[in-house]
Design an enzyme around this catalytic site. Structure first.
Site: not given
Ligand code: NAD
Length: 483
Positions: A179, A255, A289, A387
């Protein structure tokens, strides 16, 4: 082979077939540099997610029984295809995510490295044999695939975040439902298309882009056939998914968000620290991240570090990622610009001085925020605690290594950290004291396919890459055989 950038795949990929969403809905994908719509993609609903799980479950036994060498060969072919098609794929990543082409190529090289690593790991899954300590049985341990996995990924690395999960899942013998983030579904679809052309059997990987993530993911987490959730994204969503994963006692890998400290000790080579800071802060437009979020610099060198960082960041060329001259692209969407603007205003109100940047660029409909250096941000300011996810560097002078460590650890998350210092033993003392999962010492980049990537505290659970990466997709079983 079909050129990836031309991929016509705008449909879901479920059970080995491209098809529209059950209800026929689509959603628009935009180029963040221009605001223009670049595609309409099938918008999966929960029923589509469950159909994808049906396919992953049906394909599971045959994929698990496929010899590891064959699974490894597919992954190796995937690596070769990523290398061969890097230019076209980079254009697609830049188009939907905004990062400069050079960064997109960097992401592909990084993703390919993980794919190659897990191609190599696939054939090294082994167990143990021992005579029980009490002598009553012969004990054999086996490592078996966890089963059908749900891989939920963010928009900031549209390829690498999928590769870091999918490659070990496939290597371990697991099938998957992917997804991707709704902002960047095209790279995910191009990726599965690439795998299909390389001989991926039907149902082994299914891709369901959706704007209805909570409903779709929720339906899958409630289904007892799903055995594993691997999520990369924000801490807030990760926490909510952990709770939803509890009733079925799912295996989980998380992550999550970071707030990386970047510590410069007084004996550091300041020029080298600035070079490292540029990479640690600006890689991926600051939307990483692992991005350096808080600069803690020994007071003896802080004025020189801040001035030089501001000079270098102020010189960067901002523009559309597709322009080869561009060094810094747009942020992912308008909301991201508004949010960073709020953070910067809040920091300035709390006493920070703007050395460069400091306000959104008026390049609408593109979503640009300029490289910004803030000096003297108060540790209570939002910018210090949240962040940033943008090219903004708050710098604070510290009186001692101990103060740097205390401020660095004053965070609920702990993903990455950076330390620059001349005396390596002193730098390592500080590195060991940081409450994070990964530390780069005298380098601006921490991650490597050969090493376990992941965080502590609210930055997550589990590791991706290294020897540990494949463990996330394997269960250990033991057989006790009577003697
Ligand atoms: P996000 O949490 O908004 O979304 C991530 C994923 O989850 C997307 O596919 C989104 O559609 C899905 N999602 C969102 N809300 C959901 C819900 N309520 N239920 C189920 N799925 C849901 O994050 P983002 O804005 O896409 O990405 C940025 C974040 O990701 C930052 O916090 C960053 O630090 C983190 N990140 C972490 C790593 C790591 O390896 N630790 C790597 C890259 C990004």
């Amino acid at each position: 082979m079909t050129a990836v950038a031309e991929t016509p795949a705008r449909d879901l990929y479920v059970g080995g077939a491209w098809r529209p969403a059950a209800a026929g809905a689509t959603f628009a994908v935009h180029d963040p540099a221009t605001g223009a719509q670049i595609a309409a993609v099938a918008d999966a609903e929960p029923a589509d997610g469950l159909a994808a799980l049906d396919a992953a479950v049906a394909a599971g036994p045959a994929w698990a029984a496929t010899p590891a060498r064959e699974r490894a060969d597919l992954l190796r072919a995937w690596f070769d295809a990523l290398v061969a098609q890097a230019d076209e794929l980079a254009e697609l990543i830049t188009l939907e995510m905004g990062k400069p082409l050079a960064e997109a190529r960097g992401e592909i090289a990084y993703a390919a490295d993980f794919v190659r690593w897990f191609a190599e790991e696939a054939v090294r899954i082994d167990g143990t044999a021992a005579l029980a300590a009490d002598g009553c049985a012969e004990l054999t341990t086996l490592r078996e695939p966890v089963g059908p996995c749900l891989l939920v990924t963010p928009w900031n690395f549209p390829l690498a975040m999928i590769a870091r999960k999918l490659a070990p899942a496939l290597a371990a013998g697991c099938t998957a439902v992917v997804k991707p983030a709704h902002q960047t579904p095209l790279t995910a679809l191009a990726t599965v298309r690439m795998l299909v052309e390389l001989g991926l059997p039907p149902g082994v990987v299914n891709v369901v882009p959706s704007t209805r993530a909570p409903g779709l993911v929720g339906a899958l987490l409630r289904d007892p056939r799903l055995r594993k959730l691997s999520f990369t994204g924000s801490t807030a969503v990760g926490r909510a998914l952990l709770a939803q994963a509890a009733p079925n006692v799912l295996r989980v890998s998380m992550e999550l968000g970071g707030n990386a400290p970047f510590v410069v000790l007084e004996d550091a080579d300041v020029e080298a620290a600035v070079e490292g800071a540029l990479v640690a802060k600006l890689r991926n437009n600051g939307e990483a991240c692992t991005a350096a979020n808080r600069f803690l610099v020994a007071e003896a060198v802080e004025p020189r570090f801040s001035a030089r960082l501001a000079e270098r960041m102020g010189d960067l060329r901002i523009g559309a990622g597709a322009d080869p001259e561009t060094q810094l692209g747009p942020l992912i969407e308008r909301r991201a610009v508004e949010r960073v603007d709020e953070l910067v205003r809040d920091a300035v109100a709390a006493g920070a001085e703007v050395l460069t940047g400091g306000a959104p660029l008026d390049l609408a409909p593109g979503t640009f925020y300029p490289p910004t250096v803030l000096r003297g941000a108060a540790p209570s300011a939002r910018i210090w605690r949240e962040e940033i996810f943008a090219p903004v560097a708050p710098v604070r002078a510290v009186a001692s290594d101990a103060e740097a460590i205390a401020l660095a650890n004053d965070s609920e998350v702990g993903l990455a950290g950076y330390v620059y210092g001349g005396d390596l033993r002193r730098a390592l003392r500080v590195a060991r004291a940081l409450e994070v999962g990964m530390v780069a010492v005298n380098r601006g980049v921490v991650s490597n396919a050969h090493a376990p990537f992941g965080g502590v505290k609210h930055s997550g659970l589990g590791r991706e890459g290294g020897r540990e990466g494949i463990d996330e997709y394997l269960e250990t079983k033991f057989l006790a055989v009577a003697r």
